[in-house]
Design an enzyme around this catalytic site. Structure first.
Site, PDB file in Angstrom:
ATOM      1  N   SER A   1       0.737  -1.413  -0.091  1.00 15.57           N
ATOM      2  CA  SER A   1      -0.083   0.138  -0.206  1.00 15.57           C
ATOM      3  C   SER A   1       0.872   1.120   0.000  1.00 15.57           C
ATOM      4  CB  SER A   1      -0.974   0.025   1.320  1.00 15.57           C
ATOM      5  OG  SER A   1      -2.064   1.010   1.094  1.00 15.57           O
TER       6      SER A   1
ATOM      7  N   HIS B   1      -7.965  -5.265  -0.722  1.00 10.27           N
ATOM      8  CA  HIS B   1      -6.782  -4.612  -0.392  1.00 10.27           C
ATOM      9  C   HIS B   1      -5.959  -5.189   0.843  1.00 10.27           C
ATOM     10  CE1 HIS B   1      -3.767  -1.409  -0.776  1.00 10.27           C
ATOM     11  NE2 HIS B   1      -3.858  -1.188   0.468  1.00 10.27           N
TER      12      HIS B   1
ATOM     13  N   ASP C   1      -8.712  -6.679  -5.101  1.00 10.94           N
ATOM     14  CA  ASP C   1      -8.324  -5.388  -4.408  1.00 10.94           C
ATOM     15  C   ASP C   1      -9.160  -4.298  -5.180  1.00 10.94           C
ATOM     16  OD1 ASP C   1      -7.160  -3.055  -3.447  1.00 10.94           O
ATOM     17  OD2 ASP C   1      -5.136  -3.822  -3.785  1.00 10.94           O
TER      18      ASP C   1
END
Length: 358
Positions: A163, A339, A311
């Site tokens: 991320s 995610h 995601d």
């Protein structure tokens, strides 16, 4: 340090009079970084792994704090919890084996877990920065951690992040190519596009429109921070994940989101959330490098990009495109959890990374 009982360390990397000049033009007269290390640097100085955390993570990567260390932590750090956020993958005999590797994790600039951020005192006037904390970019975050490696005597490192952490890892590899031994980017694009920016904008508006925010000079965390976290959590998961968990009690899925927001009020800071959310929006490795394709073609270190098939925030096709332009390996993590799967699917992550590392 032991992966079982880590201790946080602080280092001042920049001080006045020059300070750190930021990419967008602001200046921080002092930069302090909170970090933790696990294992030992070898004589060749070639066994370091630098792991970058996600938006609301901390330097507490693995292990559990001893009682005496716990007592010295801030209330926000205590609310973060005893257990390191990637403990199942970092430690003796684990994927990132601290018997063989020197593992480093630092709290990002702009956060609220020990590194310089909105809660820090501005030495120019003796008050917290609060909403006056300058805008920092992903490039700034990478530059600060490069200075940390200097401090630790580390010349090159394997770079790992998911991320926001994956964005910083990728930027680091491009900005400091001679210092990147290998690169692993999980659930992160090469550019923070309009879809992801829209989610961030909604979360920021939830904070700023809360009357309790008081323009960033609040005495207690504004309730809008809880709503911001709930909005973000929805983007971190996927419909199949909610269906799997709450199909028989749909209302429990709504309650879960609200609980996530409520708990977040006790463990994070609203101004830090705004700061790092805007930092993510600055991410574009093609800026100043002739565009994404030209920038990624410069990537020199062996690299693995991991996308997640469910995601919603950073679709796997976006991650695969970055890998293709970089001439890097791509792997797909199969999960219903969206995610957040890079933090939840430990076995799959370990298999994919081990295949890449051989």
């Amino acid at each position: 340090m032991s992966a079982t009982h880590p201790s946080p360390c602080d280092v001042v990397l920049w001080t006045t009079p020059d300070g750190l000049v930021l990419e967008r033009g602001g200046v921080l007269p002092e930069v302090r970084l909170r970090y933790q290390t696990y294992g030992s640097l070898n004589a060749r100085r070639d066994n370091a792994i630098l792991i970058f955390h996600a938006l609301t993570g901390s330097a507490h990567l693995a292990g559990r704090y001893r009682k005496e260390v716990w007592a010295e932590l801030s209330p926000l750090e205590q609310a973060f919890g005893h257990q390191g956020w990637w403990d199942r993958l970092v430690g003796p005999g684990k994927l990132f084996d601290t018997r063989r590797h020197y593992v480093i994790c630092a709290n990002h600039l702009g956060s609220c877990y020990g590194s310089t951020g909105p809660l820090s005192i501005d030495p120019r006037h003796g008050h917290p920065y609060g909403p006056k904390f300058p805008m920092v970019t992903v490039g700034d975050l990478a530059r600060v951690q490069a200075r940390l490696l200097d401090h630790l005597g580390v010349e090159t490192a394997m770079l790992v992040g998911g991320s926001l952490g994956g964005m910083v890892a990728l930027e680091f590899a491009l900005a400091f190519p001679s210092r990147s031994r290998q690169l692993i980017v999980m659930a992160a694009p090469a550019r923070h596009g309009p879809w992801a920016r829209a989610w961030n904008r909604l979360a920021r508006e939830a904070i700023r429109l809360d009357p309790g925010y008081h323009g960033g000079r609040y005495r207690k965390q504004p309730g809008g921070l809880a709503l911001a976290r709930s909005i973000a959590t929805l983007s971190y998961r996927a419909a199949a994940s909610f269906e799997q968990r709450w199909a028989s009690e749909p209302a429990q899925g709504e309650a879960y989101l609200l609980r996530q927001g409520s708990h977040f009020l006790h463990r994070f800071d609203a101004n830090s959330y705004l700061t790092l959310s805007q930092t993510m929006d600055s991410h574009d490795v093609g800026r100043g490098r002739g565009g994404l394709a030209k920038a990624l073609a410069r990537l020199k270190s062996p690299a693995l990009f991991i996308g997640i098939n469910s995601d919603l925030l950073y679709p796997s096709a976006e991650v695969a495109d970055a890998a293709r332009m970089a001439g890097a390996a791509f792997a797909l993590l199969d999960s219903v959890h969206g995610h957040d799967a890079f933090l939840l699917e430990d076995t799959q992550v370990a298999v994919l990374v081990n295949e890449f590392l051989g």
